[in-house]
Design an enzyme around this catalytic site. Structure first.
Site, PDB file in Angstrom:
ATOM      1  N   SER A 137     -49.707  15.006  21.509  1.00 35.49           N
ATOM      2  CA  SER A 137     -50.686  15.299  20.471  1.00 35.49           C
ATOM      3  C   SER A 137     -51.125  16.873  20.288  1.00 35.49           C
ATOM      4  O   SER A 137     -51.119  17.539  21.397  1.00 35.49           O
ATOM      5  CB  SER A 137     -51.808  14.498  20.623  1.00 35.49           C
ATOM      6  OG  SER A 137     -52.815  14.966  19.498  1.00 35.49           O
ATOM      7  N   TYR A 150     -58.869  11.905  25.653  1.00 34.39           N
ATOM      8  CA  TYR A 150     -57.655  11.639  24.984  1.00 34.39           C
ATOM      9  C   TYR A 150     -56.698  12.819  25.160  1.00 34.39           C
ATOM     10  O   TYR A 150     -55.433  12.650  25.542  1.00 34.39           O
ATOM     11  CB  TYR A 150     -57.991  11.429  23.246  1.00 34.39           C
ATOM     12  CG  TYR A 150     -57.067  11.214  22.547  1.00 34.39           C
ATOM     13  CD1 TYR A 150     -56.247   9.901  22.588  1.00 34.39           C
ATOM     14  CD2 TYR A 150     -56.271  12.295  21.748  1.00 34.39           C
ATOM     15  CE1 TYR A 150     -54.889   9.854  21.806  1.00 34.39           C
ATOM     16  CE2 TYR A 150     -55.287  12.125  20.852  1.00 34.39           C
ATOM     17  CZ  TYR A 150     -54.661  11.023  20.748  1.00 34.39           C
ATOM     18  OH  TYR A 150     -53.531  10.966  20.054  1.00 34.39           O
TER      19      TYR A 150
HETATM   20  P1  NDP Z   1     -51.391   3.365  15.558  1.00 34.43           P
HETATM   21  O1  NDP Z   1     -52.780   2.809  15.957  1.00 34.43           O
HETATM   22  O2  NDP Z   1     -50.901   2.937  13.970  1.00 34.43           O
HETATM   23  O3  NDP Z   1     -50.246   2.709  16.498  1.00 34.43           O
HETATM   24  C1  NDP Z   1     -50.505   2.737  17.847  1.00 34.43           C
HETATM   25  C2  NDP Z   1     -49.351   1.679  18.402  1.00 34.43           C
HETATM   26  O4  NDP Z   1     -49.560   1.657  19.707  1.00 34.43           O
HETATM   27  C3  NDP Z   1     -49.554   0.319  17.880  1.00 34.43           C
HETATM   28  O5  NDP Z   1     -48.169  -0.137  17.557  1.00 34.43           O
HETATM   29  C4  NDP Z   1     -50.072  -0.454  18.993  1.00 34.43           C
HETATM   30  O6  NDP Z   1     -49.464  -1.895  18.990  1.00 34.43           O
HETATM   31  C5  NDP Z   1     -49.558   0.246  20.114  1.00 34.43           C
HETATM   32  N1  NDP Z   1     -50.528  -0.129  21.329  1.00 34.43           N
HETATM   33  C6  NDP Z   1     -51.474   0.355  21.695  1.00 34.43           C
HETATM   34  N2  NDP Z   1     -52.039  -0.331  22.919  1.00 34.43           N
HETATM   35  C7  NDP Z   1     -50.724  -0.659  23.486  1.00 34.43           C
HETATM   36  C8  NDP Z   1     -50.366  -1.294  24.441  1.00 34.43           C
HETATM   37  N3  NDP Z   1     -51.234  -1.498  25.471  1.00 34.43           N
HETATM   38  N4  NDP Z   1     -49.080  -1.695  24.890  1.00 34.43           N
HETATM   39  C9  NDP Z   1     -48.320  -1.562  23.833  1.00 34.43           C
HETATM   40  N5  NDP Z   1     -48.429  -1.168  22.687  1.00 34.43           N
HETATM   41  C10 NDP Z   1     -49.738  -0.714  22.292  1.00 34.43           C
HETATM   42  O7  NDP Z   1     -51.576   4.762  15.821  1.00 34.43           O
HETATM   43  P2  NDP Z   1     -50.249   6.138  15.816  1.00 34.43           P
HETATM   44  O8  NDP Z   1     -49.353   5.445  14.995  1.00 34.43           O
HETATM   45  O9  NDP Z   1     -51.085   7.136  15.193  1.00 34.43           O
HETATM   46  O10 NDP Z   1     -50.323   6.284  17.198  1.00 34.43           O
HETATM   47  C11 NDP Z   1     -48.778   6.279  17.880  1.00 34.43           C
HETATM   48  C12 NDP Z   1     -48.656   7.446  18.908  1.00 34.43           C
HETATM   49  O11 NDP Z   1     -48.840   8.707  18.218  1.00 34.43           O
HETATM   50  C13 NDP Z   1     -50.133   7.173  19.875  1.00 34.43           C
HETATM   51  O12 NDP Z   1     -49.636   7.653  21.147  1.00 34.43           O
HETATM   52  C14 NDP Z   1     -51.177   8.398  19.456  1.00 34.43           C
HETATM   53  O13 NDP Z   1     -51.828   9.033  20.463  1.00 34.43           O
HETATM   54  C15 NDP Z   1     -49.988   9.354  18.899  1.00 34.43           C
HETATM   55  N6  NDP Z   1     -50.736  10.355  18.115  1.00 34.43           N
HETATM   56  C16 NDP Z   1     -51.292  10.005  16.641  1.00 34.43           C
HETATM   57  C17 NDP Z   1     -51.810  10.957  15.945  1.00 34.43           C
HETATM   58  C18 NDP Z   1     -52.414  10.441  14.613  1.00 34.43           C
HETATM   59  O14 NDP Z   1     -53.335  11.370  14.174  1.00 34.43           O
HETATM   60  N7  NDP Z   1     -52.458   9.344  14.178  1.00 34.43           N
HETATM   61  C19 NDP Z   1     -51.982  12.342  16.488  1.00 34.43           C
HETATM   62  C20 NDP Z   1     -51.189  12.800  17.841  1.00 34.43           C
HETATM   63  C21 NDP Z   1     -50.622  11.621  18.396  1.00 34.43           C
HETATM   64  P3  NDP Z   1     -50.256  -3.199  19.270  1.00 34.43           P
HETATM   65  O15 NDP Z   1     -51.727  -2.935  19.241  1.00 34.43           O
HETATM   66  O16 NDP Z   1     -49.704  -4.113  18.625  1.00 34.43           O
HETATM   67  O17 NDP Z   1     -49.956  -3.233  20.829  1.00 34.43           O
END
Ligand code: NDP
Length: 231
Positions: A137, A150
């Site tokens: 990030s 975070y």
């Molecule tokens: P979302 O919340 O849309 O997606 C997060 C995903 O992570 C979901 O598919 C969720 O699936 C999964 N997840 C969460 N906890 C678990 C777990 N314990 N085991 C398996 N899967 C898990 O957010 P983003 O798409 O934005 O996030 C994706 C990545 O990008 C993350 O690492 C986030 O930190 C990073 N990021 C996002 C930014 C943003 O602005 N959106 C900026 C910078 C980085 P489920 O709940 O079904 O398990």
């Protein structure tokens, strides 16, 4: 055509990456906890002629990552890329003392990636090649209030990948850290918490595809991708 396992594939960046890669012919192995969402996504990919399978995965559980990787190898014969993308953001000032939130972020964002590395690395080494991509990030590049822990988990992963890279100069393993800025996803659990200029998750998917597409002797180590208007 590559075999790509993606954690956090049930929404946001992971889902967009799965769709983009599958649409251009890669086989995707979808991992996350929300099985229904994964099944819907896989069905949708298949209805468009793509190849997708699902594997319910909680990245905090090492066995789940082992199963995800094994599914890819069993179904498609190998694993070319692991996109260790699952992540959570429990944002707030440190003075809130949200110790549970801190632990949860360490478990998912840091241990989750380590569990992915532990599962995929032996397979990559056995195959003689593999690519580890992870979503860190810009919060780790510009430290701002409410994102300290975070950002700490994300920078820990950045460090892991650089260390792994230094240990992998025999040409077997490629590593890529993608640092998105604000992206329109479910991450904060509150769309209003995302600034209006946040970019679409498909933009990050394209960056991941770019890294994956390079010839194996070319490693895209880091990509920063943020809204043009982000400070
Ligand atoms: P979302 O919340 O849309 O997606 C997060 C995903 O992570 C979901 O598919 C969720 O699936 C999964 N997840 C969460 N906890 C678990 C777990 N314990 N085991 C398996 N899967 C898990 O957010 P983003 O798409 O934005 O996030 C994706 C990545 O990008 C993350 O690492 C986030 O930190 C990073 N990021 C996002 C930014 C943003 O602005 N959106 C900026 C910078 C980085 P489920 O709940 O079904 O398990």
């Amino acid at each position: 055509m590559q075999i790509v396992a993606i954690t956090g594939a049930s929404s946001g960046i992971g889902e967009a990456t799965a769709r983009l890669l599958a649409d251009r012919g890669d086989a995707v192995v979808l991992g996350a906890r929300r099985t229904e969402r994964l099944d819907e996504l896989a069905a949708d990919v298949r209805s468009r002629g793509g190849r997708a399978i699902t594997c319910t995965t909680d990245v905090t559980r090492p066995d789940d990552l082992e199963r995800l990787v094994a599914r890819a190898v069993h179904e498609f014969g190998r694993l070319d890329v692991l996109v260790a993308n699952a992540g959570i953001a429990r944002l707030g000032p440190m003075s809130d003392l949200d110790a549970d939130g801190w632990s949860a972020m360490i478990d998912v964002n840091l241990r989750g990636v380590l569990n992915g590395i532990a599962a995929a690395l032996p397979v990559f080494r056995h195959q003689g090649r593999g690519h580890l991509v992870t979503t860190v990030s810009t919060s780790g590049l510009k430290i701002v209030p409410t994102q300290a822990v975070y950002a700490g988990t994300k920078n820990a992963v950045r460090t892991l990948l650089e260390g792994l890279r230094q240990e992998s100069t025999d040409g077997v393993l490629r590593t890529t850290s993608v640092s998105p800025g604000y992206v329109r996803t479910e991450l904060t659990g509150d769309p209003a918490g995302m600034p209006g200029f946040a970019i679409a998750p498909e933009a990050v998917a394209r960056a991941i595809a770019f890294a994956i597409d390079q010839p194996h002797d070319v490693e895209i180590g880091e990509i920063t991708i943020r809204p043009t208007a982000q400070g």
